[in-house]
Scaffold this motif. Structure first.
Motif, PDB file in Angstrom:
ATOM      1  N   THR A  34      49.620  18.584  45.767  1.00 57.41           N
ATOM      2  CA  THR A  34      50.184  17.723  44.737  1.00 57.41           C
ATOM      3  C   THR A  34      49.735  18.254  43.391  1.00 57.41           C
ATOM      4  O   THR A  34      48.551  18.529  43.180  1.00 57.41           O
ATOM      5  CB  THR A  34      49.710  16.262  44.906  1.00 57.41           C
ATOM      6  N   LEU A  35      50.699  18.411  42.477  1.00 61.09           N
ATOM      7  CA  LEU A  35      50.429  18.890  41.124  1.00 61.09           C
ATOM      8  C   LEU A  35      50.797  17.790  40.140  1.00 61.09           C
ATOM      9  O   LEU A  35      51.931  17.299  40.156  1.00 61.09           O
ATOM     10  CB  LEU A  35      51.276  20.135  40.824  1.00 61.09           C
ATOM     11  N   TYR A  36      49.848  17.409  39.296  1.00 62.19           N
ATOM     12  CA  TYR A  36      50.102  16.436  38.229  1.00 62.19           C
ATOM     13  C   TYR A  36      50.026  17.193  36.906  1.00 62.19           C
ATOM     14  O   TYR A  36      48.967  17.703  36.541  1.00 62.19           O
ATOM     15  CB  TYR A  36      49.097  15.292  38.257  1.00 62.19           C
ATOM     16  N   ILE A  37      51.163  17.294  36.212  1.00 63.92           N
ATOM     17  CA  ILE A  37      51.227  18.051  34.965  1.00 63.92           C
ATOM     18  C   ILE A  37      50.570  17.217  33.860  1.00 63.92           C
ATOM     19  O   ILE A  37      50.968  16.085  33.606  1.00 63.92           O
ATOM     20  CB  ILE A  37      52.686  18.382  34.579  1.00 63.92           C
ATOM     21  N   THR A  38      49.559  17.797  33.204  1.00 63.20           N
ATOM     22  CA  THR A  38      48.846  17.067  32.143  1.00 63.20           C
ATOM     23  C   THR A  38      49.266  17.492  30.743  1.00 63.20           C
ATOM     24  O   THR A  38      49.160  16.708  29.802  1.00 63.20           O
ATOM     25  CB  THR A  38      47.316  17.263  32.269  1.00 63.20           C
ATOM     26  N   ASP A  39      49.722  18.739  30.592  1.00 62.18           N
ATOM     27  CA  ASP A  39      50.110  19.258  29.274  1.00 62.18           C
ATOM     28  C   ASP A  39      51.231  20.277  29.442  1.00 62.18           C
ATOM     29  O   ASP A  39      51.250  21.021  30.417  1.00 62.18           O
ATOM     30  CB  ASP A  39      48.934  19.971  28.584  1.00 62.18           C
ATOM     31  N   GLY A  40      52.125  20.321  28.454  1.00 56.80           N
ATOM     32  CA  GLY A  40      53.133  21.363  28.396  1.00 56.80           C
ATOM     33  C   GLY A  40      54.265  21.193  29.384  1.00 56.80           C
ATOM     34  O   GLY A  40      54.550  20.099  29.868  1.00 56.80           O
ATOM     35  N   ILE A  41      54.894  22.332  29.700  1.00 59.42           N
ATOM     36  CA  ILE A  41      56.029  22.379  30.615  1.00 59.42           C
ATOM     37  C   ILE A  41      55.758  23.467  31.635  1.00 59.42           C
ATOM     38  O   ILE A  41      55.393  24.598  31.278  1.00 59.42           O
ATOM     39  CB  ILE A  41      57.345  22.686  29.871  1.00 59.42           C
ATOM     40  N   GLY A  42      55.945  23.142  32.906  1.00 61.56           N
ATOM     41  CA  GLY A  42      55.679  24.100  33.961  1.00 61.56           C
ATOM     42  C   GLY A  42      56.854  24.287  34.891  1.00 61.56           C
ATOM     43  O   GLY A  42      57.823  23.518  34.865  1.00 61.56           O
ATOM     44  N   GLY A  49      64.444  29.608  46.466  1.00 56.52           N
ATOM     45  CA  GLY A  49      65.010  29.688  45.121  1.00 56.52           C
ATOM     46  C   GLY A  49      65.047  28.375  44.373  1.00 56.52           C
ATOM     47  O   GLY A  49      65.451  28.329  43.214  1.00 56.52           O
ATOM     48  N   HIS A  50      64.602  27.293  45.000  1.00 56.17           N
ATOM     49  CA  HIS A  50      64.561  25.997  44.320  1.00 56.17           C
ATOM     50  C   HIS A  50      63.437  26.016  43.281  1.00 56.17           C
ATOM     51  O   HIS A  50      62.318  26.430  43.585  1.00 56.17           O
ATOM     52  CB  HIS A  50      64.323  24.876  45.332  1.00 56.17           C
ATOM     53  N   VAL A  51      63.746  25.600  42.059  1.00 58.44           N
ATOM     54  CA  VAL A  51      62.754  25.583  40.984  1.00 58.44           C
ATOM     55  C   VAL A  51      62.769  24.212  40.321  1.00 58.44           C
ATOM     56  O   VAL A  51      63.826  23.676  39.996  1.00 58.44           O
ATOM     57  CB  VAL A  51      63.056  26.665  39.923  1.00 58.44           C
ATOM     58  N   VAL A  52      61.587  23.652  40.131  1.00 60.88           N
ATOM     59  CA  VAL A  52      61.431  22.385  39.422  1.00 60.88           C
ATOM     60  C   VAL A  52      60.802  22.677  38.073  1.00 60.88           C
ATOM     61  O   VAL A  52      59.790  23.390  38.003  1.00 60.88           O
ATOM     62  CB  VAL A  52      60.537  21.407  40.221  1.00 60.88           C
ATOM     63  N   ARG A  53      61.396  22.154  37.012  1.00 59.90           N
ATOM     64  CA  ARG A  53      60.798  22.202  35.676  1.00 59.90           C
ATOM     65  C   ARG A  53      60.123  20.845  35.491  1.00 59.90           C
ATOM     66  O   ARG A  53      60.781  19.812  35.575  1.00 59.90           O
ATOM     67  CB  ARG A  53      61.862  22.429  34.611  1.00 59.90           C
ATOM     68  N   ALA A  54      58.812  20.847  35.237  1.00 60.75           N
ATOM     69  CA  ALA A  54      58.057  19.605  35.135  1.00 60.75           C
ATOM     70  C   ALA A  54      57.325  19.533  33.801  1.00 60.75           C
ATOM     71  O   ALA A  54      56.786  20.533  33.331  1.00 60.75           O
ATOM     72  CB  ALA A  54      57.059  19.495  36.284  1.00 60.75           C
ATOM     73  N   CYS A  55      57.313  18.339  33.221  1.00 56.07           N
ATOM     74  CA  CYS A  55      56.672  18.094  31.930  1.00 56.07           C
ATOM     75  C   CYS A  55      55.440  17.215  32.121  1.00 56.07           C
ATOM     76  O   CYS A  55      55.267  16.589  33.170  1.00 56.07           O
ATOM     77  CB  CYS A  55      57.647  17.386  30.990  1.00 56.07           C
ATOM     78  N   ALA A  56      54.610  17.163  31.080  1.00 57.17           N
ATOM     79  CA  ALA A  56      53.408  16.325  31.111  1.00 57.17           C
ATOM     80  C   ALA A  56      53.769  14.928  31.595  1.00 57.17           C
ATOM     81  O   ALA A  56      54.763  14.344  31.162  1.00 57.17           O
ATOM     82  CB  ALA A  56      52.770  16.271  29.731  1.00 57.17           C
ATOM     83  N   GLY A  57      52.962  14.420  32.526  1.00 55.11           N
ATOM     84  CA  GLY A  57      53.168  13.094  33.091  1.00 55.11           C
ATOM     85  C   GLY A  57      53.934  13.094  34.401  1.00 55.11           C
ATOM     86  O   GLY A  57      54.003  12.068  35.068  1.00 55.11           O
ATOM     87  N   GLN A  58      54.488  14.233  34.792  1.00 54.70           N
ATOM     88  CA  GLN A  58      55.245  14.306  36.033  1.00 54.70           C
ATOM     89  C   GLN A  58      54.385  14.863  37.164  1.00 54.70           C
ATOM     90  O   GLN A  58      53.438  15.622  36.937  1.00 54.70           O
ATOM     91  CB  GLN A  58      56.490  15.182  35.873  1.00 54.70           C
ATOM     92  N   THR A  59      54.753  14.483  38.391  1.00 56.65           N
ATOM     93  CA  THR A  59      54.072  14.932  39.596  1.00 56.65           C
ATOM     94  C   THR A  59      55.050  15.719  40.455  1.00 56.65           C
ATOM     95  O   THR A  59      56.198  15.313  40.616  1.00 56.65           O
ATOM     96  CB  THR A  59      53.539  13.730  40.399  1.00 56.65           C
TER      97      THR A  59
END
Length: 112
Positions: A34-42, A49-59
């Protein structure tokens, strides 16, 4: 590391920071991650080939055994808290080859 598990717990947590363009190698976790994004965009990419763009606050959850990678976009930093449930033998992570520049570019293009 934020916390290294002590018996009987097996949850390891770490704060990981990525500069623009930085990413992990391909890898998998026996019990998922489990990844919890704390800063920026990942970005989090999988072998299909599936890619998720995740921003701060997203899991983002990576399934058990799923080969994946994660990192920052080419223009933003990213930090996340990574949580992995291991077992008596370790954290269950299998590290693989680097993500190629072509794979990374395709991930960026698929999420723009």
């Amino acid at each position: 590391m934020i916390d290294t598990p002590a018996e009987p717990a097996h949850l390891a947590t770490a704060l990981v920071r990525f500069t623009p363009g930085a990413r992990t190698n391909w890898h998998s976790h026996a019990n998922g991650q489990t990844l919890y994004i704390t800063d920026g965009i990942g970005l989090v990419g999988t072998r299909d080939g599936h890619v998720v763009r995740a921003c701060a606050g997203q899991t983002v959850k990576c399934l058990p055994g799923e080969e994946h990678w994660h990192g920052a976009t080419d223009s933003t930093l990213m930090a996340h808290i990574a949580m992995v449930v291991g077992d008596d033998t370790g954290d269950g992570t299998t590290w693989l080859e680097p993500v190629t520049d072509e794979q990374y570019a395709n991930a960026l293009n698929s999420t723009n």
